[in-house]
Structure formats: structure tokens, C-alpha cells
Write a protein that holds these residues in place. Structure first.
Motif, mmCIF file in Angstrom:
data_model
loop_
_atom_site.group_PDB
_atom_site.id
_atom_site.type_symbol
_atom_site.label_atom_id
_atom_site.label_comp_id
_atom_site.label_asym_id
_atom_site.label_seq_id
_atom_site.Cartn_x
_atom_site.Cartn_y
_atom_site.Cartn_z
ATOM 1 N N TYR A 270 -9.582 4.564 -12.056
ATOM 2 C CA TYR A 270 -8.163 4.792 -11.797
ATOM 3 C C TYR A 270 -7.562 5.712 -12.866
ATOM 4 O O TYR A 270 -6.850 6.679 -12.544
ATOM 5 N N ASP A 271 -7.840 5.427 -14.125
ATOM 6 C CA ASP A 271 -7.313 6.250 -15.218
ATOM 7 C C ASP A 271 -7.841 7.675 -15.136
ATOM 8 O O ASP A 271 -7.105 8.639 -15.369
ATOM 9 N N TRP A 272 -9.131 7.809 -14.800
ATOM 10 C CA TRP A 272 -9.741 9.138 -14.769
ATOM 11 C C TRP A 272 -9.110 9.985 -13.664
ATOM 12 O O TRP A 272 -8.693 11.120 -13.903
ATOM 13 N N LEU A 359 -4.452 -0.537 -5.901
ATOM 14 C CA LEU A 359 -4.208 0.475 -6.940
ATOM 15 C C LEU A 359 -3.860 1.795 -6.269
ATOM 16 O O LEU A 359 -4.257 2.049 -5.128
ATOM 17 N N ASP A 360 -3.111 2.625 -6.974
ATOM 18 C CA ASP A 360 -2.684 3.910 -6.427
ATOM 19 C C ASP A 360 -2.850 4.985 -7.497
ATOM 20 O O ASP A 360 -1.970 5.199 -8.332
ATOM 21 N N SER A 366 3.210 8.452 -12.707
ATOM 22 C CA SER A 366 4.598 7.986 -12.701
ATOM 23 C C SER A 366 4.749 6.546 -13.173
ATOM 24 O O SER A 366 5.858 6.005 -13.179
ATOM 25 N N GLY A 367 3.653 5.910 -13.555
ATOM 26 C CA GLY A 367 3.732 4.523 -14.002
ATOM 27 C C GLY A 367 2.403 3.821 -13.838
ATOM 28 O O GLY A 367 1.381 4.442 -13.519
ATOM 29 N N ASP A 368 2.419 2.529 -14.077
ATOM 30 C CA ASP A 368 1.200 1.732 -13.959
ATOM 31 C C ASP A 368 1.099 1.195 -12.539
ATOM 32 O O ASP A 368 1.791 0.240 -12.167
ATOM 33 N N ASP A 373 2.545 -6.329 -10.179
ATOM 34 C CA ASP A 373 3.052 -7.481 -9.421
ATOM 35 C C ASP A 373 3.846 -7.071 -8.187
ATOM 36 O O ASP A 373 3.819 -7.761 -7.171
ATOM 37 N N ASP A 374 4.575 -5.963 -8.269
ATOM 38 C CA ASP A 374 5.450 -5.574 -7.164
ATOM 39 C C ASP A 374 4.849 -4.456 -6.308
ATOM 40 O O ASP A 374 5.580 -3.696 -5.676
#
Length: 383
Positions: A270-272, A359-360, A366-368, A373-374
Motif C-alpha cells: 500500500y505504501d509503495w 485499503l485504497d 490524501s491520508g491514511d 475505522d470510517d
């Protein structure tokens, strides 16, 4: 009875179709006469009984075979890890969906079982036809001419039989409407159907019989069917992208080599992707403004380092599978929190032996968006 008559004389689509069925059946009964109409009525009832029996048996057969079919398909279906032709992609999309999606598997088994049972039952009809023919054949010394007034009496009896036949047809028609409204209360024409006085009277009779099965469960079943269909559509990406190019596999293994569990591997990928794949605004705007869509493979996204959400999600899925993770491409609607929304794609990955987390990677800048949670407040899965 008078209430039914009053409900049927209100001129609206349902009552008009019911009256048309009654009228056509009455005229057919008069034309065929007593014996012909009795024969038609008998076979109408016979067919209804056979249909119900076959439906019940097909349901039991499908329920019994479904888990066994899943086990057999799991043991014998293995998607080749190579580039597949369009025909093989379609085949493996279908067969793996049949293996993994219980509702689709049950539906296919139910349909096949029902058709085979109806085919077997169809061999009984010729025997009944012969029985009717033998009973209606005049005796050797029997006059072939009708007695005076016999034709009128036959037509009158035929009209009665035809009206009963028409009532049966009308009942089947209203029962189909009842099932449709129960399964899709907000569907096309559902409100119009429910406004019919005749339908309201009939549904009050059908409710005690089928209400417990359909009321409440109908919309749930309809949503389940839509969700299953969506799963099949998403499966095509898995099959198309099942072949993992060597350069993507090497990159994925390099990124996750020091990670000790599935969640750490998923987060590293995801980070990559979130830090290296740029959003392709030209592609997105060309689609929104001109309706032009450029399909691209995960390998193209990997090499060009740009793509839209579905491209990022597909590349993530390929890299995750290369790292030994179970992963899905999910499609639906993305909400930006400011009233804006649009078609979107993201991923779900399985960790800890059974927990699916969302996960996106497209939105990572733009954020984590790794299992927050939301997440479900901004990502609405298509159903």
C-alpha cells in the motif's frame, strides 16, 4: 365476492390484464367445446402440479449438491499462471465464480436440476394424451352426430371450463406480480402494481401462504443476487490479471521480503503504490468529458507509474498475489466528504487467516486509507 368484482372493474393495468385473460379463456372454451376445454383445464392443472413438484425437488437437489460441487471444484480447478485467451478468461471467470460464490452455484444447480426434472416429467404427457384420446373415441355403434341442442350445451360447458382455466391463468399472473413486488419493492412498476385494488385483494390471500418466506427476505435476496453478480464482474479482473509479469513479481517480493506477517506485507505494498503511482488526470478527464476509456494492464501501470483508481487497484492485486496474499478488487462509489462522489475502485486483502480489510492506495496521498475505522463511510461497495 362482490368486493372482488368491484376491485376487478376498476380500470387499471392489472385488472385489465386479468379481465383479458378471463375473456380469452372463455372464448377459447366456447370454441373448443366441453371435451376440449376439460382437456385443456386438466393439463393446465397437471402442468402446475408438475412445476411445483419439480421446483421443490430441484431446491432439495441443489442444496444437497452445492457443497459437494464446491469441494470438487476447489480440488480440480486451477487457473493457469500464464496469459489467457479471451475464451479462457471467460471460462475461468465462470468456473471459479461457480466454485467460490455459493448463491451463483446454487442457482445454476437449481436451474439444471429443474430443467432435467421437467424433461423427465414431459414423458408422462404423451401417455395422458393417449388416455384422453382413447376415452373420447366414439364406440363402434355410437352415433357420430350430436343430438339436438348438444352443440350449444357443449359450448356452454366449454365456456365454464374456459372461465375456470382463465381464473387459473389470472391467479398465476397475480402470483408472479406478488413475487416481483416482494423481491423488488422499489423496482420498475412496483408502485403501480401495489396501487391496483385487485392486486391488493389477491396479495391479502397470498400473504399468509408466501408472506413469511418473501416479506423482509425478498429485498435481502435481491440485494444478495446483485452482490453476487457484482462479485462475478470483479472476478474478471482477477482472471485477466492472474498472470504475474516477472518484473512485478520481483518488485513485490523485494518490497515485502522483510515483513513477517500478512498485514505488514499488505501495508508495505500500500505504501509503495501510494507513493509511486501518480493519478492520471488526463485519462480521467478524457473519460468524463469525452467518454473515451483507455484500458490498461497492471504491467502498463507499473511501467508508466500512473493510472486511475481501477489501474492502481489491479496493480495492487497483482503485487499482493505475487507476495502470497489473497486480495480482491472492489468497485463502487467514492465520496470525497464535501458532497462529491463518483465511480471508484479499491482493494480488500485477507490477513490473519480470514479477516478481510479494506485499503485504497489511490487515495494514499490524501491520508491514511489502510483499514481506517470510517472506510465504509467514504467507499460504498456496488451491490
Amino acid at each position: 365476492m362482490m368486493e372482488w368484482i368491484r376491485a376487478g372493474t376498476v380500470w387499471e393495468p392489472v385488472s385489465l390484464i386479468v379481465l383479458l385473460l378471463l375473456l380469452v379463456s372463455l372464448l377459447q372454451g366456447m370454441r373448443r367445446g366441453a371435451s376440449g376445454s376439460a382437456r385443456r383445464l386438466f393439463f393446465f392443472v397437471w402442468d402446475a402440479v408438475i412445476m411445483i413438484v419439480c421446483l421443490v425437488l430441484a431446491g432439495r437437489i441443489a442444496g444437497s449438491l452445492s457443497p459437494k460441487a464446491a469441494e470438487w471444484l476447489t480440488a480440480h480447478v486451477d487457473v493457469p499462471q500464464r496469459e489467457l485467451s479471451a475464451t479462457l478468461q471467460a471460462w475461468y471467470t465462470f468456473i471459479t465464480s461457480l466454485r467460490d460464490f455459493a448463491l451463483l452455484r446454487y442457482g445454476i444447480l437449481f436451474l439444471v436440476s429443474y430443467l432435467l426434472l421437467r424433461l423427465a416429467a414431459s414423458f408422462l404427457s404423451p401417455l395422458l394424451e393417449m388416455l384422453f384420446a382413447s376415452r373420447q373415441r366414439p364406440g363402434r355403434h355410437e352415433s357420430m352426430e350430436r343430438p339436438p341442442g348438444g352443440q350449444a350445451a357443449s359450448r356452454a360447458a366449454g365456456a365454464v371450463f374456459g372461465t375456470v382455466h382463465g381464473a387459473g391463468r389470472a391467479f398465476v399472473f397475480v402470483a408472479i406480480l406478488f413475487i416481483y413486488v416482494s423481491l423488488a419493492p422499489n423496482g420498475l412498476w412496483s408502485n403501480l402494481i401495489q396501487q391496483s385494488p385487485l392486486y391488493s385483494k389477491a396479495s391479502a390471500v397470498l400473504e399468509p401462504v408466501a408472506g413469511d418466506m418473501l416479506t423482509g427476505r425478498g429485498p435481502v435476496l435481491a440485494e444478495a443476487v446483485q452482490a453476487e453478480f457484482q462479485n462475478v464482474l470483479q472476478r474478471k479482473y482477477e482472471i485477466v490479471d492472474y498472470n504475474i509479469p516477472a518484473d512485478i513479481e520481483q518488485a513485490a517480493l523485494q518490497i515485502t521480503k522483510d515483513k513477517s506477517n500478512e498485514e505488514e506485507k499488505a501495508k508495505a505494498l500500500y505504501d509503495w503504490l501510494g507513493s509511486r503511482i501518480a493519478y492520471d488526470w488526463d485519462k480521467a478527464n478524457n473519460y468524463v468529458d469525452n467518454g473515451v476509456w483507455k484500458e490498461q494492464t497492471p504491467e502498463e501501470t507499473f511501467k508508466t507509474r500512473e493510472g486511475v483508481c481501477i489501474d492502481v487497484a489491479r496493480l495492487y492485486a497483482v503485487m499482493a498475489r505475487a507476495s502470497g496474499l489473497e486480495v480482491k478488487v472492489v468497485t463502487g462509489t467514492g465520496l470525497d466528504g464535501r458532497g462529491g462522489s463518483g465511480p471508484h475502485a479499491w482493494n480488500e486483502v485477507k490477513i490473519d487467516g480470514g479477516t478481510w480489510i479494506p485499503l485504497d492506495a489511490t487515495w494514499a496521498s490524501s491520508g491514511d486509507w489502510f483499514n481506517p475505522d470510517d472506510f465504509d463511510k467514504t467507499h460504498i461497495r456496488a451491490v
